[in-house]
Design a protein around this motif. Structure first.
Motif, PDB file in Angstrom:
ATOM      1  N   PRO A  95      55.045-115.054  20.966  1.00  0.00           N
ATOM      2  CA  PRO A  95      56.246-114.286  21.320  1.00  0.00           C
ATOM      3  C   PRO A  95      57.341-114.460  20.268  1.00  0.00           C
ATOM      4  N   PRO A  96      58.367-113.621  20.316  1.00  0.00           N
ATOM      5  CA  PRO A  96      59.475-113.735  19.362  1.00  0.00           C
ATOM      6  C   PRO A  96      60.126-115.111  19.412  1.00  0.00           C
ATOM      7  N   LEU A  97      60.634-115.523  18.266  1.00  0.00           N
ATOM      8  CA  LEU A  97      61.290-116.829  18.139  1.00  0.00           C
ATOM      9  C   LEU A  97      62.495-116.667  17.226  1.00  0.00           C
ATOM     10  N   LEU A  98      63.656-117.095  17.675  1.00  0.00           N
ATOM     11  CA  LEU A  98      64.844-117.055  16.830  1.00  0.00           C
ATOM     12  C   LEU A  98      64.911-118.348  16.030  1.00  0.00           C
ATOM     13  N   PRO A  99      64.826-118.265  14.692  1.00  0.00           N
ATOM     14  CA  PRO A  99      64.878-119.491  13.890  1.00  0.00           C
ATOM     15  C   PRO A  99      66.274-120.097  13.876  1.00  0.00           C
ATOM     16  N   ALA A 100      66.352-121.340  13.441  1.00  0.00           N
ATOM     17  CA  ALA A 100      67.646-122.020  13.388  1.00  0.00           C
ATOM     18  C   ALA A 100      68.503-121.506  12.246  1.00  0.00           C
ATOM     19  N   ASP A 101      67.870-121.138  11.131  1.00  0.00           N
ATOM     20  CA  ASP A 101      68.584-120.668   9.938  1.00  0.00           C
ATOM     21  C   ASP A 101      68.024-119.317   9.516  1.00  0.00           C
ATOM     22  N   PHE A 102      68.887-118.341   9.321  1.00  0.00           N
ATOM     23  CA  PHE A 102      68.425-117.026   8.889  1.00  0.00           C
ATOM     24  C   PHE A 102      69.612-116.165   8.457  1.00  0.00           C
ATOM     25  N   ARG A 103      69.272-115.082   7.753  1.00  0.00           N
ATOM     26  CA  ARG A 103      70.252-114.063   7.368  1.00  0.00           C
ATOM     27  C   ARG A 103      69.607-112.696   7.514  1.00  0.00           C
TER      28      ARG A 103
ATOM     29  N   PHE B 251      67.776-105.913  40.855  1.00  0.00           N
ATOM     30  CA  PHE B 251      68.431-105.041  39.885  1.00  0.00           C
ATOM     31  C   PHE B 251      68.340-105.690  38.504  1.00  0.00           C
ATOM     32  N   PRO B 252      68.164-104.877  37.455  1.00  0.00           N
ATOM     33  CA  PRO B 252      68.073-105.412  36.100  1.00  0.00           C
ATOM     34  C   PRO B 252      69.448-105.814  35.584  1.00  0.00           C
ATOM     35  N   ILE B 253      69.556-107.033  35.103  1.00  0.00           N
ATOM     36  CA  ILE B 253      70.799-107.498  34.494  1.00  0.00           C
ATOM     37  C   ILE B 253      70.786-107.196  33.000  1.00  0.00           C
ATOM     38  N   ALA B 254      69.662-107.438  32.366  1.00  0.00           N
ATOM     39  CA  ALA B 254      69.543-107.188  30.933  1.00  0.00           C
ATOM     40  C   ALA B 254      68.079-106.976  30.583  1.00  0.00           C
ATOM     41  N   LEU B 255      67.842-106.041  29.682  1.00  0.00           N
ATOM     42  CA  LEU B 255      66.508-105.800  29.157  1.00  0.00           C
ATOM     43  C   LEU B 255      66.605-105.692  27.648  1.00  0.00           C
ATOM     44  N   GLY B 256      65.546-106.053  26.975  1.00  0.00           N
ATOM     45  CA  GLY B 256      65.532-105.936  25.524  1.00  0.00           C
ATOM     46  C   GLY B 256      64.135-105.654  25.009  1.00  0.00           C
ATOM     47  N   ASP B 257      64.048-104.711  24.073  1.00  0.00           N
ATOM     48  CA  ASP B 257      62.800-104.459  23.362  1.00  0.00           C
ATOM     49  C   ASP B 257      62.941-105.083  21.982  1.00  0.00           C
ATOM     50  N   VAL B 258      62.077-106.040  21.684  1.00  0.00           N
ATOM     51  CA  VAL B 258      62.181-106.829  20.462  1.00  0.00           C
ATOM     52  C   VAL B 258      60.976-106.528  19.584  1.00  0.00           C
ATOM     53  N   TYR B 259      61.242-106.250  18.295  1.00  0.00           N
ATOM     54  CA  TYR B 259      60.194-105.937  17.329  1.00  0.00           C
ATOM     55  C   TYR B 259      60.225-106.988  16.225  1.00  0.00           C
ATOM     56  N   VAL B 260      59.164-107.793  16.133  1.00  0.00           N
ATOM     57  CA  VAL B 260      59.099-108.855  15.138  1.00  0.00           C
ATOM     58  C   VAL B 260      57.887-108.643  14.237  1.00  0.00           C
ATOM     59  N   ASP B 261      57.939-109.242  13.061  1.00  0.00           N
ATOM     60  CA  ASP B 261      56.855-109.105  12.092  1.00  0.00           C
ATOM     61  C   ASP B 261      55.544-109.625  12.675  1.00  0.00           C
ATOM     62  N   GLN B 262      54.450-108.899  12.440  1.00  0.00           N
ATOM     63  CA  GLN B 262      53.158-109.306  12.986  1.00  0.00           C
ATOM     64  C   GLN B 262      52.680-110.626  12.410  1.00  0.00           C
ATOM     65  N   ARG B 263      53.097-110.956  11.196  1.00  0.00           N
ATOM     66  CA  ARG B 263      52.655-112.200  10.573  1.00  0.00           C
ATOM     67  C   ARG B 263      53.561-113.373  10.894  1.00  0.00           C
ATOM     68  N   ASN B 264      54.787-113.080  11.354  1.00  0.00           N
ATOM     69  CA  ASN B 264      55.748-114.150  11.607  1.00  0.00           C
ATOM     70  C   ASN B 264      56.677-113.728  12.747  1.00  0.00           C
ATOM     71  N   PRO B 265      56.479-114.258  13.979  1.00  0.00           N
ATOM     72  CA  PRO B 265      57.324-113.858  15.106  1.00  0.00           C
ATOM     73  C   PRO B 265      58.767-114.317  14.973  1.00  0.00           C
ATOM     74  N   GLY B 266      59.072-115.143  13.966  1.00  0.00           N
ATOM     75  CA  GLY B 266      60.440-115.558  13.710  1.00  0.00           C
ATOM     76  C   GLY B 266      61.145-114.651  12.727  1.00  0.00           C
ATOM     77  N   GLN B 267      60.518-113.524  12.358  1.00  0.00           N
ATOM     78  CA  GLN B 267      61.128-112.555  11.454  1.00  0.00           C
ATOM     79  C   GLN B 267      61.381-111.270  12.238  1.00  0.00           C
ATOM     80  N   TRP B 268      62.656-111.011  12.510  1.00  0.00           N
ATOM     81  CA  TRP B 268      63.053-109.907  13.386  1.00  0.00           C
ATOM     82  C   TRP B 268      63.357-108.655  12.564  1.00  0.00           C
ATOM     83  N   TRP B 269      63.014-107.468  13.157  1.00  0.00           N
ATOM     84  CA  TRP B 269      63.284-106.212  12.464  1.00  0.00           C
ATOM     85  C   TRP B 269      64.055-105.213  13.320  1.00  0.00           C
ATOM     86  N   GLN B 270      63.935-105.276  14.639  1.00  0.00           N
ATOM     87  CA  GLN B 270      64.636-104.287  15.455  1.00  0.00           C
ATOM     88  C   GLN B 270      64.747-104.774  16.897  1.00  0.00           C
TER      89      GLN B 270
END
Length: 246
Positions: free
Chosen positions: A60-68, A187-206
């Protein structure tokens, strides 16, 4: 899937009998008691029979500690498309959409285990007096990543643009009310569609954000797309008007 007894019988059938003057062939094993066939043979039989390989769900998606990351923030129903940055440093992170010269300008910050949001400009929202910085409450990168572990895998996709990107599409959500569907209101409070790189789930694109957190958007949905994403420490700055962390 081929049952154990059938695969065992098929595997034995593929073993060529010895010469006539050689040892007699083994006695057939009664159905239901067949010995496990060789894994390589079974795999070969599966492919020959058109059985698809076992599907392994990606991480699954992962938010890294350091990124730009840099890209665009889009609010389609308002006709807004402005610059967007998202940076992380040591687990803290900060989003900035737009700026003083754009129709929207806001920042969301995770800083020392506290979530902040500050909207400087938004269509229809008075700019004066200056809006206060909202200290939402306790929140950090670990909580976000734990939430992302509950995301549902939608499937592999290709984001088309100046550079096509192969991504994995995930959906994550927070639902309020009863945990038992149909028994009490939910009731839905929040929903999100997350698109991450297939080779690295810590690399976000959309990301598409939808829900009560989009309070100023009539359609309650907002996109951000990233054109660059690197795993280098970014800059996280808490605005002066924001109260200190909890």
């Amino acid at each position: 899937m081929i049952s154990t007894s059938v695969t065992g019988a098929l595997a034995l059938a593929l073993i060529a009998p010895g010469p006539v003057d050689g040892p007699p062939p083994p006695k057939p094993t009664p159905a239901g008691n067949a010995a496990p066939a060789d894994e390589t043979t079974v795999a070969g039989l599966g492919q020959a029979a058109g059985v698809p390989p076992v599907f392994e769900e990606p991480r699954p998606p992962l938010l890294p500690a350091d990124f730009r990351g840099e890209g665009r923030y889009v609010v389609r129903d308002l006709g807004i498309d402005v610059p967007f940055t998202w940076q992380g440093r040591g687990g803290d992170s900060q989003m900035i959409a737009g700026g003083p010269e754009h129709p929207i300008w806001f920042t969301n910050i995770i800083y020392r285990n506290t979530l902040y949001t500050l909207t400087y400009k938004w269509p229809g929202i008075p700019a004066t007096p200056p809006r206060q910085c909202d200290r939402v409450g306790f929140f950090n990168r670990q909580i976000l990543n734990d939430l992302l572990k509950t995301a549902r895998y939608v499937g592999p996709e290709i984001l088309q643009g100046k550079k096509d990107r192969r991504v994995d599409h995930w959906r994550v959500g927070v639902v309020g009310g009863s945990t038992q569907p149909g028994e009490n209101p939910r009731f839905p409070i929040a929903l999100g569609d997350v698109y991450v790189d297939q080779r690295n789930p810590g690399q976000w694109w959309q990301v598409l954000q939808f829900g009560f957190q989009n309070l100023f958007d009539p359609a309650l949905d907002e996109w951000f797309t990233l054109t660059t994403f690197s795993h280098q420490p970014g800059t996280v700055t808490l605005p002066d008007r924001c109260p200190p962390p909890l």
